[in-house]
Write a protein that holds these residues in place. Structure first.
Motif, short mmCIF file in Angstrom:
data_model
loop_
_atom_site.label_atom_id
_atom_site.label_comp_id
_atom_site.label_asym_id
_atom_site.label_seq_id
_atom_site.Cartn_x
_atom_site.Cartn_y
_atom_site.Cartn_z
N VAL A 292 -10.64 18.00 -1.51
CA VAL A 292 -10.04 19.13 -0.79
C VAL A 292 -8.73 19.56 -1.44
CG1 VAL A 292 -9.42 20.04 1.47
CG2 VAL A 292 -11.18 18.29 1.29
N GLU A 293 -7.99 18.63 -2.04
CA GLU A 293 -6.81 19.04 -2.82
C GLU A 293 -7.22 19.94 -3.97
OE1 GLU A 293 -3.39 15.59 -2.23
OE2 GLU A 293 -4.77 15.45 -3.93
N LYS A 294 -8.35 19.66 -4.58
CA LYS A 294 -8.88 20.53 -5.65
C LYS A 294 -9.13 21.92 -5.08
CE LYS A 294 -11.26 21.48 -9.55
NZ LYS A 294 -10.69 21.49 -10.91
N ALA A 295 -9.72 22.01 -3.89
CA ALA A 295 -9.97 23.30 -3.26
C ALA A 295 -8.67 24.06 -3.01
CB ALA A 295 -10.72 23.10 -1.94
N VAL A 296 -7.66 23.36 -2.50
CA VAL A 296 -6.38 24.01 -2.18
C VAL A 296 -5.67 24.44 -3.46
CG1 VAL A 296 -4.10 23.63 -1.17
CG2 VAL A 296 -6.15 22.83 0.03
N SER A 297 -5.81 23.66 -4.53
CA SER A 297 -5.17 24.05 -5.80
C SER A 297 -5.78 25.35 -6.33
CB SER A 297 -5.31 22.94 -6.83
OG SER A 297 -6.66 22.82 -7.30
N LEU A 298 -7.06 25.55 -6.07
CA LEU A 298 -7.74 26.77 -6.52
C LEU A 298 -7.47 27.95 -5.59
CD1 LEU A 298 -11.14 25.15 -7.54
CD2 LEU A 298 -9.49 26.22 -9.10
N ASN A 299 -7.20 27.67 -4.32
CA ASN A 299 -6.94 28.73 -3.35
C ASN A 299 -5.88 28.24 -2.36
OD1 ASN A 299 -6.98 30.88 -1.62
ND2 ASN A 299 -9.16 30.81 -1.18
N PRO A 300 -4.61 28.34 -2.75
CA PRO A 300 -3.54 27.75 -1.94
C PRO A 300 -3.34 28.40 -0.58
CG PRO A 300 -2.63 29.01 -3.78
CD PRO A 300 -4.10 28.92 -4.01
N ASN A 301 -3.93 29.57 -0.35
CA ASN A 301 -3.79 30.25 0.94
C ASN A 301 -5.01 30.08 1.83
OD1 ASN A 301 -1.16 31.83 0.98
ND2 ASN A 301 -1.97 32.42 -1.01
#
Length: 631
Positions: A292-301
């Motif tokens: 999920v950190e990978k997901a947030v790094s790709l879409n921080p908003n």
């Protein structure tokens, strides 16, 4: 459940000079907005067909997603922006509620293959139009229009609100927003938009319809990565909400998310969905966090990914990170029911009862005729160990949403825990009617039958379900429970090892509520078999995992933990003290009064007297709730 008394500061919480924990900073979405902050309001559907609304909504959401990918650029979440759909609220009021400085709004008119899109960017504090444009194009140009609008918005902000250097240093470039066409098949794209429109509603019927739309989109274009994510998300959410069995749909979700990532490894929502799948399977928090950190790094908003990340941090006892993630999600999407719910729980766990109550009131004002506000109040009551209030709020949630599986199962379990067994069975059967493959519903029904003494019926139900889902953890755990009640501890260990292998590692790891409950019982079985070292090691692992987390659970957590540990160690004086303390606070003692680990003490006069107190507390709660029509 583990219950809390006064855990003191959470691990890592700052402590002031007096030795008391400093409360975490309160978050409100109306902080002074930075200029690079924007809300994309749902574009108005100007088409003659109201069914085209999904298309205008889809365009708005695609624009929001494009802008949200810019680092250090705050974009209000979809749920909060769409809360103003169809309303005539003043833009300044909207901006203040969402904590943004600018508003993007517009309209879409679709006529066959022709579309007209108008868009305007407004500075919210004075209503000044920073930019506006009208696009008359063919439908096949929709992706180019989205890219153009996003680029123009960034250019307008760059020229009017920011110094050139500030914009460049923030990495805000219109060119960075240009993307390839997600699909060349407009029928596939139209189905994808319909699916996105439906899945946001989060009802069982709408999620099933959304899944059909996503699957149709994939059929039309097998290389449409976002549609594959939609399929994976649809299956995963249906399992998460209890409408489909994870063992049944999990492999289908896996295949879809892997296909999406093979087509586009930079799809943040695909990584987030993979993280949720691992969560449902009981994977270690560290594994989920990485996904999920990978997901947030790709879409921080992406506020939804932040909610899931917050939960994963909490499971890893990273409580400061947990709170920071849910704070950011709330700042981004302050009108999202899911986020308000989780933010309120985060406040409650930190002893900020007033803030938790404020958010509960806010959620009820947003959706008074929906279940989430009342389920939130039930969760807050659970944290206070207020069994009667918790049951009342679950019943209220069921009143406004009669098909709500979470409320049905909570009421079934609560009714069983105070001996209202007909109501427990009725609620569980209703949940199973709605979702026949929900093993959570089957688990509740089995426990209701067991408490009625119908263990053969419960056993038949579990056996039939295991034939369909042989790896289902809840059913394997139930099979172990039936063996445990029958005194067949060898089979108990065999079934629990299949359900929760992490309890048999060195050190043991407590994955979820069932694993937490089993851990003490396994330690007791080890002691009964003379395996004292194994019992002591497991007890040490239990305390290592649970003691930092006591603030997460209801108020008598130390007594719950102390009573179960004392039962394992045959420390009768300590056991009596903890049980008596619990009987003064709460009701719902079915798990204690029917557990062989505690029934071994029924001939001890002091402990038997406490058992009588617990039965009386349950009787009073049972009669009161029955008189109110809850049970």
């Amino acid at each position: 459940y583990v219950l809390r008394d006064d855990p003191g500061p959470a691990e890592g919480s700052p402590v002031n000079a007096s030795g008391d924990p400093d409360p975490p900073p309160l978050v409100t979405p109306t902080q002074t907005p930075v200029l690079t902050s924007i809300a994309v309001l749902p574009f108005v559907n100007m088409s003659s067909d109201p069914e085209q609304e999904y298309f205008s909504d889809g365009l708005s959401e695609e624009l929001l997603n494009l802008l949200a990918k810019i680092e250090d650029f705050k974009v209000a979440g979809r749920t909060s922006s769409f809360a103003f759909k169809g309303k005539n609220d003043d833009l300044r009021v909207i901006a203040e509620k969402l904590g943004v400085a600018t508003i993007l709004e517009g309209s879409v008119r679709k006529d066959g293959e022709q579309i007209r899109v108008t868009a305007q960017l407004v500075k919210a504090d004075d209503g000044y139009h920073l930019w506006s444009e009208t696009y008359d194009r063919r439908l096949e140009s929709i992706f180019a229009i989205q890219d153009e609008i996003a680029g123009e918005v960034v250019t307008a902000l760059k020229l009017t609100l920011l110094d050139e250097g500030d914009a460049d240093s923030a990495g805000i470039s219109p060119a960075a927003l240009t993307r390839g066409r997600p699909t060349d098949n407009m029928e596939a794209y139209t189905s994808y938009l319909r699916g996105q429109h439906l899945i946001k509603k989060r009802t069982g019927d709408d999620m099933f319809k959304a899944l059909r739309e996503f699957r149709h989109a994939v059929d039309m274009d097998p290389d449409f990565a976002e549609a594959h994510v939609g399929v994976a998300n649809g299956y995963t959410l249906l399992a998460n909400y209890g409408y489909r069995n994870l063992e049944e749909v999990g492999p289908l979700a896996d295949a879809s998310v892997e296909r999406a990532l093979a087509l586009n490894p930079n799809l943040g929502e695909a990584w987030a969905t993979r993280g949720l799948l691992e969560d449902l399977r009981g994977a270690p928090p560290e594994k989920r966090i990485a996904l999920v950190e990978k997901a947030v790094s790709l879409n921080p908003n992406d506020a939804q990914s932040l909610v899931w990340l917050s939960s994963d941090y909490g499971d890893a006892n990273r409580f400061d990170d947990e709170f920071a993630a849910i704070q950011k999600a709330y700042t981004l999407d302050p009108l999202s029911a899911i986020i308000i719910f989780n933010m309120a729980i985060a406040y409650k766990q930190r002893g900020l009862d007033g803030e938790a109550a404020r958010l509960a009131d806010e959620l009820e004002s947003l959706m008074p005729e929906k279940a989430p506000p009342y389920r939130l109040r039930a969760s807050l009551a659970w944290h206070d160990a207020d069994f009667i209030a918790e049951s009342r709020w679950h019943h209220r949630a069921l009143t406004v949403s009669p098909g709500g599986i979470p409320s049905l199962l909570s009421l079934s379990d609560n009714a069983a825990s105070v001996g209202q067994l007909e109501a427990a069975e009725r609620y569980a059967r209703k949940a199973r009617e709605i979702s026949p493959s929900s093993t959570a519903a089957i688990e509740s029904l089995a426990f209701a039958l067991i408490r009625q003494g119908r263990t053969d019926d419960a056993g038949d139900l579990v056996e039939q379900t295991l034939q369909l889902y042989p790896q289902d953890r809840l059913m394997l755990s139930l099979e172990g429970h039936l063996a445990y009640l029958a005194g067949d501890y060898d089979r108990t260990l065999t079934m629990v090892r299949k359900a929760y292998p992490s309890l048999f590692t060195d050190p043991a790891r407590l994955e979820d509520g069932n694993a937490i409950w089993w851990a003490h019982n396994l330690a007791w079985i080890y002691r009964m078999r003379g395996e004292v070292d194994e019992s002591d090691a497991l007890l040490a692992d239990i305390h290592r995992d649970l003691e930092p987390r006591l603030h997460v659970y209801p108020t008598d957590a130390p007594d719950w933990l102390g009573a179960r540990t004392a039962a394992v160690l045959d420390d009768r004086e300590t056991l009596e003290r903890h049980l008596r303390s619990m009987a003064r606070i709460r009701a719902g003692f079915g798990n204690f009064l029917h557990d062989p680990m505690f029934l071994q003490y029924k001939d001890d006069p002091a402990i038997a007297a406490v058992f009588d107190e617990m039965r009386e507390v349950d009787r009073q709660a049972r009669e009161q709730l029955a008189s109110e029509g809850v049970f």
